[in-house]
Design a protein around this motif. Structure first.
Motif, short mmCIF file in Angstrom:
data_model
loop_
_atom_site.label_atom_id
_atom_site.label_comp_id
_atom_site.label_asym_id
_atom_site.label_seq_id
_atom_site.Cartn_x
_atom_site.Cartn_y
_atom_site.Cartn_z
N GLU A 148 0.85 -1.18 0.00
CA GLU A 148 0.00 0.00 0.00
C GLU A 148 0.89 1.23 0.00
O GLU A 148 2.00 1.22 0.55
CB GLU A 148 -0.93 0.01 1.21
N ALA A 149 0.44 2.29 -0.65
CA ALA A 149 1.17 3.55 -0.70
C ALA A 149 0.50 4.55 0.24
O ALA A 149 -0.70 4.47 0.50
CB ALA A 149 1.19 4.10 -2.12
N PHE A 150 1.29 5.49 0.74
CA PHE A 150 0.70 6.55 1.55
C PHE A 150 1.36 7.88 1.22
O PHE A 150 2.51 7.94 0.76
CB PHE A 150 0.79 6.24 3.05
N ASN A 151 0.60 8.96 1.41
CA ASN A 151 1.12 10.31 1.26
C ASN A 151 0.61 11.15 2.42
O ASN A 151 0.19 10.60 3.45
CB ASN A 151 0.77 10.89 -0.11
N GLU A 152 0.60 12.45 2.27
CA GLU A 152 0.18 13.31 3.36
C GLU A 152 -1.33 13.42 3.46
O GLU A 152 -1.85 14.04 4.41
CB GLU A 152 0.80 14.70 3.21
N SER A 153 -2.06 12.82 2.52
CA SER A 153 -3.52 12.88 2.54
C SER A 153 -4.18 11.58 2.96
O SER A 153 -5.35 11.56 3.32
CB SER A 153 -4.04 13.28 1.15
N GLY A 154 -3.44 10.47 2.88
CA GLY A 154 -4.06 9.21 3.28
C GLY A 154 -3.30 8.01 2.75
O GLY A 154 -2.14 8.10 2.33
N VAL A 155 -4.00 6.87 2.74
CA VAL A 155 -3.41 5.59 2.39
C VAL A 155 -4.18 5.00 1.21
O VAL A 155 -5.41 5.06 1.16
CB VAL A 155 -3.46 4.60 3.58
#
Length: 600
Positions: free
Chosen positions: A583-590
């Motif tokens: 799974e990838a994640f950034n500053e907005s969610g997963v």
């Protein structure tokens, strides 16, 4: 107080603002006043550390014990911890303690080499401790003193080092122990008063790194020390739980000095075995991210029946055994599998106030906003620049020009973000020897700004004069901010050093797309596999997740996006098949989880 339910939808209700006095979340490492350790006094270095944690629920209060502290901590909620100064303490302090409650009395047993005094209390909240045992008897069939290099197969390690105590449903007592890369984990029945061993110790667990990849020593299970010297792995930290009629004998491996320190388990039908290695091992494992390492701890139930596993993350800057304490939610599945959730374990997590079913649902969804962001400081010494405070590495740090009040560290988040929580992590750099604890406390405040000119108060340490080397603040309500500033007040050490100023919350925009192109190839050495996937635009990092069932990916390795999208997973067991996803994640969610791929 807001109540937790078993569903993620209900947990999201916690994201609403709460009163300033109500903390609903925690983070790893735990925010306690870790004590200064003087194991390097010959170099005139001291440092804050914690390891080998035991948490016990006794008469409605939680008690936390650890290695080389001059006392212990108590808590009503597993979030706020108050230090307890005991009425008496072992002269040699405590290393890797065993602590257990029979409902009326709390018993404390430290590791010891030959003989030692043990303690107990019916009122540990007051700090009043009495002697349980003034002089422990020798372990049966132990190697005679001075002959440790002449051990015979019928002899055992000459001390209960790293002990764990267990009381079965029938009231019988057992002890498990071992800390070595030569000796195994032992177990024996015993009587508590008088303290005595019954029969002879049984030998249970030897590490098998030739079969169990995660039991190999070294960084990412390299099998060597940092200088390339081969070394046999260590097993230690025995702990026992009985769940649904099964006995779970847990152990730490392969060594506390690297990122892969974890907990494994053998399972049996009786407290003294036989025990069988669990194919789903390790159960507690966190080799990536800011907090690395999860080995040697305890497994306990909270007031609501939820299971937790404690462990020992690695710092290792001042000394290889410089460490901290973590706590992660655990679960025993209906089919008997034990699992500990390390997914986002060093991001803010909700503290449940009811029974939950899914440990992963405790993740708040507050994302890391500070990774690799620009940082500037009021002053800098040498190469220890401010940008080191956003690299998610506890072994790099900013060093201020002085430790005087008013020094500042400012992060630019790049745009206005919603800030929910902040963690300040100190480093001990050339700290001195402290004869008086009255000056050992941290004092600072945190501020925010939208333009870098007008500043608003976010949080501060308040009037509580305690040390907080891993201070965590959950904000009473979300705050819009582009800049976050640390303003220094006081530390006891001569140098102000911060390893990471970590900011959590959310940015505008969408979560990353689902990762694609996942390939998994088992190596000629079946203890490891090559895992790769296609980069996801805008991702800050990835969680590589795996397990022995496609719908039960219980293990996680966190990787930052700037580290690439391929690596060798070296923690597999020979003869066991796995399933892998990313799974990838950034500053907005997963993101949505990728396709689950079978690894035969």
């Amino acid at each position: 107080m807001i109540r937790t339910t078993c569903t993620l939808a209900a947990l999201l209700l916690f994201a609403q603002p709460v009163m300033a006095s109500e903390r609903t979340t925690y983070i790893n490492p735990l925010d306690i006043d870790y004590r200064y350790n003087f194991e390097q006094m010959n170099e005139k270095i001291s440092y804050r550390t914690g390891a080998d944690p035991v948490i016990v629920l006794h008469k409605g209060t939680y008690y936390l014990f650890q290695t080389l502290a001059d006392g212990y901590w108590k808590s009503d909620n597993l979030i706020e911890w108050d230090f307890v100064t005991p009425s008496r303490w072992p002269f040699e302090s405590i290393v890797a303690p065993a602590v257990i409650s029979d409902g009326e009395t709390l018993y404390i047993m430290q590791s010891h080499t030959r003989v030692s005094s043990l303690l107990k209390s019916t009122d540990p909240a007051s700090g009043k401790l009495d002697f349980w045992v003034r002089r422990t008897p020798p372990v049966p069939t132990a190697v005679p003193e001075g002959q440790e290099d002449k051990i015979r197969p019928d002899q055992v390690q000459p001390s209960p080092w790293d002990p764990g105590l267990f009381i079965d449903d029938d009231g019988k007592w057992y002890m498990y122990w071992g800390s070595s890369n030569v000796y195994p984990i032992y177990g024996i029945e015993m009587t508590p008063e008088p303290f005595a061993y019954k029969g002879e110790p049984k030998k249970f667990i030897w590490l098998q790194p030739e079969k169990h990849g995660w039991e190999r020593f070294g960084q990412d299970h390299s099998g060597t020390l940092a200088n390339g010297t081969p070394i046999k792995p260590f097993t230690e930290g025995a702990w026992m739980n009985k769940v649904n009629g099964k006995y779970y004998l847990q152990y730490g491996a392969p060594g506390t000095e690297y990122n892969v320190y974890g907990n494994g388990v053998y399972v049996g039908d009786n407290p003294l075995g036989p025990f069988t290695y669990a194919d789903y091992n390790p159960v507690a494992y966190k080799p990536g991210g800011f907090v690395e390492g999860a080995g040697h701890g305890s497994t306990f139930q909270d007031k609501y029946g939820n299971y937790w596993n404690t462990g020992t993350p690695w710092i290792g800057y001042n000394w290889t055994f410089e460490r901290r304490i973590d706590m992660m939610p655990a679960k025993f599945y209906d089919d008997g599998q034990m699992a500990v959730s390390a997914r986002f374990a060093d991001f803010p997590q909700y503290m449940p106030t009811a029974k939950i079913d899914d440990p992963d649902a405790l993740f708040t969804g507050w994302m890391l906003l500070s990774y690799r962001k620009t940082a500037v400081a009021s002053s800098v010494q040498g190469e220890f620049t401010a940008d080191r405070t956003t690299d998610e590495d506890p072994r790099t740090f900013w060093l201020a020009g002085s430790a005087k009040p008013g020094e500042t560290l400012t992060l630019d988040l790049g745009a206005a973000k919603t800030v929910r929580a902040i963690q300040v992590n100190y480093t001990d750099y050339k700290s001195g020897i402290y004869e008086d604890r009255t000056g050992i406390y941290t004092e600072f405040k945190l501020e925010s700004s939208l333009d870098g000119k007008t500043w608003t108060h976010l949080a501060d340490t308040g009037e509580d004069k305690r040390d907080r080397p891993n201070a965590y603040f959950e904000l009473p309500a979300p705050v819009k901010a582009r800049y976050v500033r640390y303003v220094h007040g006081h530390i006891a050490a001569p140098n102000l050093a911060i390893s990471d100023l970590r900011v959590f919350g959310s940015a505008e925009g969408a979560a990353p797309m689902k990762p694609g192109g996942l390939t998994v190839v088992r190596d000629a050495d079946p203890r490891q596999a090559r895992i790769s996937w296609k980069p996801v635009k805008g991702a800050v990092g990835y969680n590589v997740r795996w397990g022995i069932k496609p719908d039960r990916l219980t293990l996680t390795y966190q990787k930052w996006a700037d580290e690439g999208t391929a690596f060798d997973l070296r923690a597999l067991t020979v003869g066991v098949g796995y399933y892998v996803a990313v799974e990838a994640f950034n500053e907005s969610g997963v993101s949505v989880l990728s396709q689950v791929v079978k690894l035969p």
